[in-house]
Every structure is written in structure tokens, then in C-alpha cells.
Write an enzyme that holds these catalytic residues in place. Sequence first.
Site, short mmCIF file in Angstrom:
data_model
loop_
_atom_site.label_atom_id
_atom_site.label_comp_id
_atom_site.label_asym_id
_atom_site.label_seq_id
_atom_site.Cartn_x
_atom_site.Cartn_y
_atom_site.Cartn_z
CG ASP A 6 -6.91 -3.91 1.02
OD1 ASP A 6 -5.84 -4.26 1.54
OD2 ASP A 6 -7.61 -2.98 1.46
CE LYS A 64 -8.55 1.12 -2.43
NZ LYS A 64 -8.72 1.30 -1.00
CG MET A 106 1.30 4.19 -0.68
SD MET A 106 -0.28 5.05 -0.73
CE MET A 106 -0.10 6.27 0.56
N1 SAH Z 1 -3.16 2.01 6.34
C1 SAH Z 1 -1.85 1.47 6.07
C2 SAH Z 1 -1.17 2.17 4.92
C3 SAH Z 1 -1.86 2.01 3.60
S1 SAH Z 1 -0.99 2.78 2.29
C4 SAH Z 1 -1.02 1.55 7.33
O1 SAH Z 1 -1.43 2.18 8.32
O2 SAH Z 1 0.04 0.95 7.36
C5 SAH Z 1 -0.06 1.43 1.66
C6 SAH Z 1 1.40 1.60 1.92
O3 SAH Z 1 1.71 1.24 3.26
C7 SAH Z 1 2.28 0.74 1.11
O4 SAH Z 1 2.48 1.28 -0.18
C8 SAH Z 1 3.56 0.75 1.92
O5 SAH Z 1 4.25 1.95 1.73
C9 SAH Z 1 3.02 0.75 3.32
N2 SAH Z 1 3.00 -0.58 3.91
C10 SAH Z 1 1.93 -1.28 4.29
N3 SAH Z 1 2.28 -2.47 4.81
C11 SAH Z 1 3.62 -2.52 4.76
C12 SAH Z 1 4.60 -3.48 5.15
N4 SAH Z 1 4.25 -4.63 5.70
N5 SAH Z 1 5.89 -3.20 4.94
C13 SAH Z 1 6.26 -2.02 4.40
N6 SAH Z 1 5.39 -1.08 4.02
C14 SAH Z 1 4.09 -1.33 4.18
#
Ligand code: SAH
Length: 466
Positions: free
Chosen positions: A248, A270, A383
Amino acid sequence: MDYLPVSLRLQDAPVLLVGGGTVATRKARLLVAAGARLKVVAPDITDELGSLLKDNNGSWQQRVYQSDDVNGVDITVAATSNETVNKQVYQDCRADNIPVNVVDNPPLCTFIFPSIVDRSPLVFAISSGGTSPVLARLWRRKLEQMVPAGYGRLARWAGELRERVKEAIPEEDIRRGFWETIINGPVANLFLSGKENEAERLLTQQLEETGTQAVGEVYLVGAGPGDPDLMTFKAMRLLQAADVVLYDRLVAPAIVDMARRDAERIYVGKRRAEHSLPQDQINQLLLDLALSGKRVIRLKGGDPFIFGRGGEEIELLAQHGIPFQVVPGITAASGAACYAGIPLTHRDYAQSVRMLAGHTKQGKLNIDWSQCEAENETLVFYMGLLSLEEICRQLRAHGRRADTPVALVEKGTQPEQRVLTGTLENMAEVVKREEAHGPTLIIVGDVVSLAERGLAWFSGEQEGGA
Ligand code: SAH
């Protein structure tokens, strides 16, 4: 312009070699091994070149080069120390569309000889496209050390077995999986240690077992927060084994690119507003692909079990008895905090961390604010960009100091990473002014101020990173 990596089998093709010194001799060795019929033009040649020509049906014109020497040849290599001759050879070949290589002179080459690590029939070619011979040599040395000498024998053996395996396992994807097990497992180890009969016996046994197996497998894999170097070895290995890749928008394109070239890639979307594929359809797709015998990798941003709905995706698989593996990844909190220079815990400032989901359901945040009061706990909101203002308001209403430091890390660990900082009081304004875009992570607590005291080390590619 890039080079196209190819491997030539010359099959008695006429090849012109201009020059007869040691460099020319070295090239002659390679050309003859690939089946070239050599025509050498040079006033003098080395003894070795002389016998190479004698043994391989080659010829020698004992004189200087002249333009009609290129007539009727398929390929030309010039290895003289005379620049005028080299240039002339190049021009003559270009005029006749004959591929030409002037040794150690990239502008006068239409093809180059990469340096090689030879475990024939397995050959590794290394080239920097003429930009950095030192770099190419360094990797050549590394590969020489890394690849066991017996690999050539192993490759030949695999070649002999190919047809037999093909007959026993007609389904291509399953056959590929079989070969990977053989090459990575005990069969190859036995073979390389000289126990060839035992290796063959074990292979036969595994061949019979595999021929009857039809169900695929699913790998639910955390791809980390963006920087491809933050993937695990296991994630990498499974990515390169998979037949189908589901990903995604949180997964960096550079990571998806590392899948096998022939792997099918499926984007399942997504974005906040754009659910390309509803969750239950993703679950069903994983199941269907596995049932059809595919090895499927589902790449998730960060860690699959942290706000990743990873649990839901494998529940259906578990119900249907599909084999699956889950590979942890570096979650955004770890990745973004490290790259922003914010230690999530610190002896003096924070003894614990809490990860929270800052997205709303029907306009409401589902957070128990009374649990977020402790000053010595760092809070990390995933998020949370859209509800930032509400988050800051609630935290203040629940006793957090108005000057508590807050950081918003945008595109953490990626070249475009940006870190905005403020306090619970002014953060919403800062973010509005700077126009942040997702994915962003919000970090609240005194540890945030450590970044400003010199811990921020990563600046990405662009100006403006913290
Ligand atoms: N499974 C993922 C999270 C998914 S929810 C994890 O463990 O990181 C998606 C959220 O993750 C986004 O809305 C943001 O808040 C955060 N996120 C994911 N990648 C990011 C990044 N490179 N920099 C900042 N926030 C990030």
C-alpha cells in the site's frame, strides 16, 4: 546512458582484436573461452597469444591496423597503446555498426567488459560503467570471498537436474520454491561439502514431497517506516522469494522494486480518503492467491502488528489452514523518533512510552485521556495529523503543561523527512503554518527537547529537515 548487461556466447563468431600485448592477450583469453574465432592485427604478439590463436583456430596479420580489417567481423576489441589507432578503430566500427570496445577508454566503447567473478557456469559481472574502477574492484574482491569455490559445480549439477525437476513439478511457481529450498538448504550444503550421493538422495526425497503440495504461503511483512535500509534480512529474503507482492502507499517504491522482476505487484491502496480495496477484500485476495499455490508477500509499512490491521489479514488464513509467517518491522515510532533525534525514553525525562491512534471514528477520538496525564511518559500518536488540535487541547485539559514540547515528524526516515516542533500550546498553529502532509507522527513529552540540544543527526536530502 546506461549499459545493458548481457552475456555473449560467441559460437565461432569472427572477432577482430587489434593489438598483441599483455592487455590484448588477457582479452583474447576471455574471447576464446566464449567461443570467438579471433583475428588479431598487430606488429607483435605475446607468446601466449600466439599459442591461443594456434589452439583455437585464430589468425594473425603481422602489421599495423588498417580500416578494412573490420570488414566481416561481428565484434571488435582494440587494445593498442596508440591513441590514433584506437580512435580509427572506433570510427571504422561505428561506421559499420560493429560493436567495439577500446580497452580502458569508455568514450570509445559501445560495450564494455565488466570485471567478473568466475564460478562458471555461474558468473558474476561487476561494472561501474567506467565511473569508478576502484568501486568495481572492491566488490569483486568481496564477491570472491563470499561465493564458495564449489558454486560452479553446484550450478552445473542444478543444470543436469533441471529437466527431471521440471517433469516432477510442472507448476512454475512451486518449482521455483523447490529450487530455492534446495539451494538455500541442506541439499546444497551436502553437495558443496562433497557428499554428492547423499545430496542427490535428499533431493529426490524432497522432490517427491513437493510434487504433491499445492497450497502457497503468505508472508505478512513489516517493511519499516520508509528508508529501505531499515528492512530486516528476513523481509528482504521473503520479498525476493515471493510470486506476488501486495503493498500500500506506506511502503516505499524502492522497497517494492526489490521484489523479483517477474513477481506480480498489486497495489491495495489505503489513503485516508481512498480505500482502493476494502479490508475484507484484501483478506480474501490473500486467501485466494495462497489457495492457487502462490507465495504471497503482504508488505505493511512499519510493523504489521502496530496499527497495521495485520491481525485481521491473517485471521482468515488461519481459519483456512494456509501457512503464514509474520515478520516484524521497525515501527514508525522507532524509525521517526530515531531519525529525528528524539529518544522515546530517557532516564531523566521519560520512563515509559505510549503509542496511540489519533484517527477519529465518526468525528471522535477513541482515547482515554485520563491515562495520558503522567509527565514522565512520552506519547506517540499515529494517524494524528487531522486531530492534532484536539489532541493538544485534551492533553492540556488533562493536566499536561502548556509548554510540554511536541514534535511532528513528517515522512520519517525518508529523504524528505521534516521535523516541526512546538509546544502543546502552539503546535497546531505551527503545523497549520508549515502545511504538513502525511504520513506524520506526533511525539509529545520532554524528550522532544533533546533533539534541539544536538541529538538530531539526520537531515535527509532537502533543506529544512531538523
Ligand atoms: N504499521 C505502521 C503504522 C500504520 S498506521 C507502523 O508500525 O509504523 C499509519 C500511520 O503510521 C501514519 O498515519 C503515520 O502516523 C504513521 N507513519 C507511518 N510511516 C511513517 C513515517 N515514515 N513517518 C511518520 N509517520 C509514519
